[in-house]
Design an enzyme around this catalytic site. Sequence first.
Site, PDB file in Angstrom:
ATOM      1  N   HIS A  42       0.846  -1.107  -0.069  1.00 46.94           N
ATOM      2  CA  HIS A  42       0.191  -0.150  -0.035  1.00 46.94           C
ATOM      3  C   HIS A  42       0.497   1.283   0.236  1.00 46.94           C
ATOM      4  O   HIS A  42       1.183   2.040  -1.044  1.00 46.94           O
ATOM      5  CB  HIS A  42      -1.077  -0.181   1.431  1.00 46.94           C
ATOM      6  N   GLU A  43       2.132   1.091   0.958  1.00 49.21           N
ATOM      7  CA  GLU A  43       2.299   3.035   1.067  1.00 49.21           C
ATOM      8  C   GLU A  43       3.146   2.676  -0.596  1.00 49.21           C
ATOM      9  O   GLU A  43       4.362   3.899  -0.817  1.00 49.21           O
ATOM     10  CB  GLU A  43       4.441   1.863   2.418  1.00 49.21           C
ATOM     11  N   HIS A  50       1.042   4.212  -2.808  1.00 50.83           N
ATOM     12  CA  HIS A  50       1.239   5.580  -2.936  1.00 50.83           C
ATOM     13  C   HIS A  50       2.397   5.985  -3.531  1.00 50.83           C
ATOM     14  O   HIS A  50       2.639   7.320  -4.186  1.00 50.83           O
ATOM     15  CB  HIS A  50       1.467   5.789  -1.491  1.00 50.83           C
ATOM     16  N   GLU A  91      -6.147   6.555  -1.965  1.00 46.77           N
ATOM     17  CA  GLU A  91      -6.567   5.694  -1.127  1.00 46.77           C
ATOM     18  C   GLU A  91      -6.566   4.371  -1.225  1.00 46.77           C
ATOM     19  O   GLU A  91      -6.827   3.390  -1.249  1.00 46.77           O
ATOM     20  CB  GLU A  91      -7.053   5.490   0.392  1.00 46.77           C
TER      21      GLU A  91
HETATM   22 ZN   LIG Z   1      -2.726   5.363   2.550  1.00 43.63          ZN
END
Ligand SMILES: [Zn+2]
Length: 247
Positions: free
Chosen positions: A116-117, A120, A179
Amino acid sequence: MVTGRKQLSLVKESDLQLMAVTQYNKFLTENKVLSSGNNKDAAMVDRVGARIANSITKYYASHGKGLVLEGYKWEFNTVDSKEVNAWCMPGGKVVVYTGLLPITQNETALAIVMGHEIAHSIAKHGNERMSQAMVQQMGGMALEVALAQKPKETQDLFLLSYGIGSQVGAMLPWSRQQESEADKFGLIFAAMAGYNPQEAISFWQRMSTASVENPPEFLSTHPSDETRIRKLKQYMPEALKYYTPRN
Ligand SMILES: [Zn+2]
């Protein structure tokens, strides 16, 4: 290239990668970094990071999209901190805080968070936020000018843009769209690295339970809601196409 939508980008990614090298090293000297040589958590973070980095590098290169990872020089570090947090600076500079590990509980969930990071970062969400901040707070000044004239403010904006805050009040939430993108690509990245993306559902449920008693820092930057789990379930069939379990 990754998100498929138009994104505000007034700051060059290569300039942000340069800035990240300085800020990353500064962060590491100011925090207690665990060695993967003698700490099993740090070794796990290294292992997960290397697997994700190798898998996505191979994937993008073999699909003629090597430019997605242009300038990336991956680094993975674990800091001893009660804070529930993890982030990835431009160019693949990753930090995981040990406070996150009681909630991830296993290597697969750690891969979900790191995926997830990293998503981003690869989707250039920090660049979008930094670009917005440069317009709103620096009058559209070029990054190098801002760094020369207002070094402290510019560094603070950089840290805010990448979810690295020292004060809870100063944290900036990622937008709902960012997100969703990070969730979707994070699942795919974890799956490519051989981690079962379905662990994301249990992980976010644990995160949600943890946040009832004591809202973690992580959730002040990553808004949590019921729709997240519903959407994760929608992304799951696609993510599972990329998943081959490790033996
Ligand atoms: Zn996030």
